[in-house]
Write a protein that holds these residues in place. Structure first.
Motif: not given
Length: 158
Positions: A40-45
């Motif tokens: 799993a990879v954290e969604p970022t902005l």
């Protein structure tokens, strides 16, 4: 008979220790039945300008928190537990491109911007490519959205 009891006791201890070793080898998330994945990879902005970006996490069935003047976007965060199921970005700066990374699957948007502004979602990572947009505000508008093909967002498009 005493030898049998000792042998049985040692055998029982060996079984318990072996079971403990097997249990400890299983990741806690898998043992607990959590949805987090090893990959799993954290969604970022990110944004190139020096503008504020609010971030909140909410549980699975919570509403997307959004204050007046903001465009709020929620995306599932597979790296967190049930209490932080949705990662919510609160955008308020106009005329900047927000680049998004690792936004997979569906989510939600809430538009509480003023003056008829709407948010625009782009397939390209610099506010280019195919696009779609939210309903204008006011009044507050909201909806579901599939983030998978989206790579950038612009708030306050009129």
């Amino acid at each position: 008979m005493n030898l049998r009891k000792k042998t049985a006791g040692l055998l029982a201890t060996a079984v318990v220790l072996a079971g403990t070793a097997l249990t400890s080898a299983i990741p806690v998330q898998a043992a607990a039945g959590a949805e987090a994945s090893v990959n799993a990879v954290e969604p970022t902005l990110s944004v190139d300008a020096d503008v504020p970006v609010g971030i909140k996490w909410v549980s699975r069935y919570s509403e997307t928190p959004c204050s007046p003047g903001q465009l709020c976007l929620s995306v599932k965060d597979p790296t967190k537990g049930a209490d932080k199921y949705w990662k919510v970005y609160q955008l308020s700066a106009c005329n900047v491109i927000y680049k998004i990374y690792n936004w997979e699957g569906g989510g939600f948007w809430v538009n509480k911007q003023t003056g008829g502004a709407y948010g625009t979602f782009y397939a390209g990572d610099n506010g280019d490519g195919a696009y779609n947009h939210t309903a204008p505000s006011p009044p507050t508008s909201s909806g579901e959205y599939g983030w998978t093909p989206i790579n950038s967002v612009r708030a306050c498009k009129e």
